[in-house]
Design an enzyme around this catalytic site. Structure first.
Site, PDB file in Angstrom:
ATOM      1  N   SER A 585       0.902  -1.301  -0.132  1.00 50.16           N
ATOM      2  CA  SER A 585      -0.030   0.131  -0.128  1.00 50.16           C
ATOM      3  C   SER A 585       0.731   1.118   0.121  1.00 50.16           C
ATOM      4  O   SER A 585       1.617   1.328  -1.091  1.00 50.16           O
ATOM      5  CB  SER A 585      -1.107  -0.217   1.322  1.00 50.16           C
ATOM      6  OG  SER A 585      -2.123   0.978   1.108  1.00 50.16           O
ATOM      7  N   ASP A 660      -9.019  -4.816  -6.107  1.00 51.77           N
ATOM      8  CA  ASP A 660      -8.585  -3.726  -5.022  1.00 51.77           C
ATOM      9  C   ASP A 660      -9.404  -2.541  -5.377  1.00 51.77           C
ATOM     10  O   ASP A 660      -9.337  -1.717  -6.532  1.00 51.77           O
ATOM     11  CB  ASP A 660      -7.161  -3.453  -5.293  1.00 51.77           C
ATOM     12  CG  ASP A 660      -6.438  -2.512  -4.183  1.00 51.77           C
ATOM     13  OD1 ASP A 660      -6.959  -2.104  -3.476  1.00 51.77           O
ATOM     14  OD2 ASP A 660      -5.094  -2.844  -3.938  1.00 51.77           O
ATOM     15  N   HIS A 692      -7.535  -5.227  -1.656  1.00 51.52           N
ATOM     16  CA  HIS A 692      -6.339  -4.470  -1.264  1.00 51.52           C
ATOM     17  C   HIS A 692      -5.368  -5.254  -0.807  1.00 51.52           C
ATOM     18  O   HIS A 692      -4.154  -4.880  -1.065  1.00 51.52           O
ATOM     19  CB  HIS A 692      -6.644  -3.086  -0.398  1.00 51.52           C
ATOM     20  CG  HIS A 692      -5.333  -2.372  -0.241  1.00 51.52           C
ATOM     21  ND1 HIS A 692      -4.771  -1.896  -1.404  1.00 51.52           N
ATOM     22  CD2 HIS A 692      -4.909  -1.744   0.656  1.00 51.52           C
ATOM     23  CE1 HIS A 692      -3.708  -1.167  -1.012  1.00 51.52           C
ATOM     24  NE2 HIS A 692      -3.782  -1.097   0.370  1.00 51.52           N
TER      25      HIS A 692
END
Length: 720
Positions: A585, A660, A692
């Site tokens: 991320s 995602d 995600h």
């Protein structure tokens, strides 16, 4: 030799041998990722009993009850007996103890199979209170434990005893969503419904996303694949419009609060007044640099007044509602970062500040609640160290705080309903877990509920150290280093840097294993030094520390990571030619940034779910830290990693989930396209159907993939 002495020596040698053998165990990937037995022991469902200083927890499929003042814990309900009562009331058998709530000292509240049950400890009988739809989501039980608010699709429903479920909303337009968390869960928003204290009124978010562009996600399960459109407002684009409804369960009517224009604003920190006459909302403008704490009439929806305002040249970020003082409808405590650190302030409902309750270069991290008489407030903070969490009592009459927690480390606190005791769930770098009951009058331990054994005592783990590295401006940055077992300072070791580096997260803490996970220890077992540093921009260090990255994401964070690298290179046992980096991320963004903007530093990088171009990221988060692309074109251009693809020298693996909905797949796909255009070789892997992050059993596969890639590219080259 004396026979007894000889036998004793033999037993000692045998025990020592067994201990050494036990500590030779090596972690498997399953151990490191999904083996619950290697996590510190805990007490399941440990909670206070409503209106008492008693507590309960589940052990061996029984519910045990204890008193704060007694070490005797008595089984009060077995799963067998509970099933008998539930089945008599119309439920099916449950295999495990359901989640327990307390209505009063004698009544359990259980949510089982779409029904709310009361279980009476004295009679041993269960009774259905109300039922709700099998399709229900976002279930929210009211304070009286009688009514349930829930969503189904994009609409909101309420279930109450003795009546059919009521559709609070009847939206036919799919893009208008009711009763769910608004603003993509920013500003501390975690839900979309807010019951009044007596449970007769319900505040809820109505989020109109019709103006937000559709974003396609593709489900490859059916044949042919199916498109699933989501609403994803990107930085600088159209944002959704949120309003707040107040539903009256008696009249079944809804009144909307007149929160005014512009429609593109953020409505946060919703709080009911204790008398249920008013609703308070922190209204933040889209630029996120101006907050108004507004009061509204719950019956009419009319704006009453603005109690106070806060402005900041960069951004404001109210994340917690108001905490009304017991017995005083006209006084509340609020959390504000106006001095650069989150602190507590006592106000009246005219907006007048009565008293500053806490101050200093540290953060209040959690408000636990009040004493029963409302004279003291309990809170958790970083006052001892940013690495630690301790809890305190502050006197509302003079702002004097008293520390109640004991022992260096991290204390997670749960205040009793009467405010007399705190359950302290404690860990430190070397303490897996201890659970104590603390007496709030004197801060002494009333009893110990659990001393967890070291779950990895049999494993051969390396040494973990926490220390500071200086940033280029002199700021102390906390770092953690794990060295391999049987570490030899005369040898040189490759390094794996694990990082995140973004807002709202802290990786290095004085908690079990220093905040490290077992995958990091697995890598250390494989012969790597594993290093993590929390740069400026991360949490728990105050506003200046966090806002150092404003309008230039990836710049200051990279400079801080490079100071960490400088420290590593200064160590004679670090092989600087074999350094790898991995993050997910924001950590994926930082991994890619480091590989491209400092291309000679790392030999290999693994970037998971990475942000590549902040213009593609969601509006609330991105505009807080970067402003809009129109306001900050230089910052967006500098952070756009597509501009640096040609710099790649090392080996880079990028990983993404195909559905995602946080960092959309377009980020890494655009990066691949640019790499192809530039003639740059890289590696890529996708996880079909994963959002995600990769959870469940597939996470073992993910970490095997990450580990294999690091191993393949950081192995020492055989000398010719």
């Amino acid at each position: 030799m004396n026979r007894i002495k000889g036998l004793a020596l033999t037993l000692v040698l045998a025990a020592t041998t067994l201990q050494l053998q036990a500590q030779e165990k090596m972690l498997t990937m399953e151990d490191a990722v999904i083996n619950p037995a290697l996590q510190p022991e805990n007490l399941r469902q440990l909670t206070w009993v409503e209106g008492t200083d008693d507590f309960t927890y589940v052990k061996d499929n029984s519910l045990l009850r204890g008193k704060a003042t007694s070490t005797k814990h008595t089984p009060i309900l077995t799963l067998v007996n509970l099933n008998t009562a539930l089945q008599a009331a119309g439920a099916k058998e449950v295999k495990n103890f359901p989640m327990v709530q307390w209505k009063d000292a004698n009544t359990l509240v259980l949510d089982v199979q779409g029904k709310i049950f009361n279980y009476n400890l004295k009679s041993g009988k269960a009774q259905v209170v109300t039922t709700y739809s099998d399709e229900a989501e976002n279930i929210d039980l009211d304070p009286t434990k009688q009514r349930v608010a829930y969503t189904k699709g994009n609409n909101l429903y309420v279930s109450a005893p003795g009546a059919p479920d009521v559709a609070v909303t009847k939206e036919t337009i799919e893009a208008i969503v009711n009763g769910q968390a608004a603003h993509r869960s920013e500003f501390g928003i975690s839900k979309g419904t807010f019951w009044s204290p007596n449970g007769k009124q319900l505040v809820y978010y109505r989020m109109d996303q019709t103006m937000v562009t559709n974003y396609p996600l593709v489900d490859i399960t059916p044949l042919p694949a199916a498109q699933n459109n989501i609403k994803y407002p990107m930085a600088g684009g159209k944002s959704h419009h949120v309003t707040v409804g107040v539903y009256n369960t008696a009249t079944q009517k809804t009144t909307f609060l007149k929160t005014g224009e512009p429609a593109e604003q953020y409505l946060t920190n919703i709080t009911w007044s204790p008398d249920e006459k008013y609703i308070y909302i922190a209204v933040v403008n889209r630029d996120q640099n101006h907050m108004k704490l507004n009061q509204y009439d719950a019956a009419t929806g009319e704006f009453v007044k603005t109690l106070l305002e806060e402005k900041h040249a960069k951004y404001v970020e109210p994340e917690k509602g108001l905490y009304f003082v017991p017995g005083k409808n006209n006084q509340f405590v609020r959390v504000s970062e106006r001095t650069g650190f989150d602190h507590l302030y006592l106000y009246d409902t005219n907006g007048k500040e009565i008293r500053t309750l806490t101050k200093g270069d540290w953060m209040v991290t959690e408000v636990l609640g009040f004493s029963k008489d409302g004279k003291k407030l309990y809170y958790t903070s970083t006052a001892e160290s940013p690495l630690e969490r301790h809890f305190y009592a502050v006197d509302l009459s003079n702002g004097k705080s008293t520390r109640l927690s004991q022992g260096t480390g991290t204390h997670n606190a749960l205040l009793s309903p009467n405010g007399n005791y705190i359950i302290d769930n404690y860990s430190s770098q070397v303490t897996p877990r201890k659970i104590w009951v603390i007496n709030n009058k004197n801060g002494k331990i009333a009893q110990t509920l659990l001393t967890a054994k070291n779950p990895v005592a049999d494993y051969k783990l390396g040494e973990t150290t926490i220390f500071t590295v200086k940033a280029d401006d002199g700021t102390d940055l906390y770092a953690r280093m794990i060295t391999p077992p049987n570490f030899d300072k005369n040898k040189q070791y490759p390094v794996v840097v694990y990082l995140y580096g973004g807002p709202h997260l802290q990786l290095v803490t004085d908690s079990w294993l220093g905040g490290a996970n077992l995958w990091m220890h697995l890598m250390a077992q494989k012969g790597y030094i594993v290093f993590t540093l929390d740069p400026r921009g991360t949490s728990a260090r105050g506003l200046n520390f966090e806002q150092a990255t404003f309008r230039q994401l990836g710049t200051v964070e990279m400079a801080d990571q490079l100071r960490g690298v400088e420290h590593l290179k200064s160590l004679p046992y670090v092989d600087a030619s074999r350094m790898g980096i991995h993050g997910w991320s924001f950590g994926g963004f930082m991994t890619t940034t480091m590989m491209l903007k400092s291309p000679d530093t790392f030999k290999v990088g693994v970037a998971g779910g990475p942000v590549i171009d902040w213009k593609y990221y969601e509006v609330m988060y991105t505009e807080r830290y970067m402003d809009t692309p129109e306001q900050n074109p230089e910052g967006y251009n500098n952070a756009n990693l597509l501009n640096y693809v040609k710099n790649l020298k090392g080996k880079l693996l990028m990983i993404h989930g195909t559905v995602d909905d946080v960092v959309v797949w377009q980020h890494s796909l655009a990066f691949i396209k640019k790499a192809v255009d530039e003639g740059i070789l890289m590696d890529y892997f996708v996880y079909p159907g994963h959002p995600h992050n990769v959870r469940g059993k597939d996470r073992v596969h993910l970490m095997r993939k990450v580990t294999q890639y690091l191993e393949d590219n950081l192995k020492e080259t055989p000398k010719q």
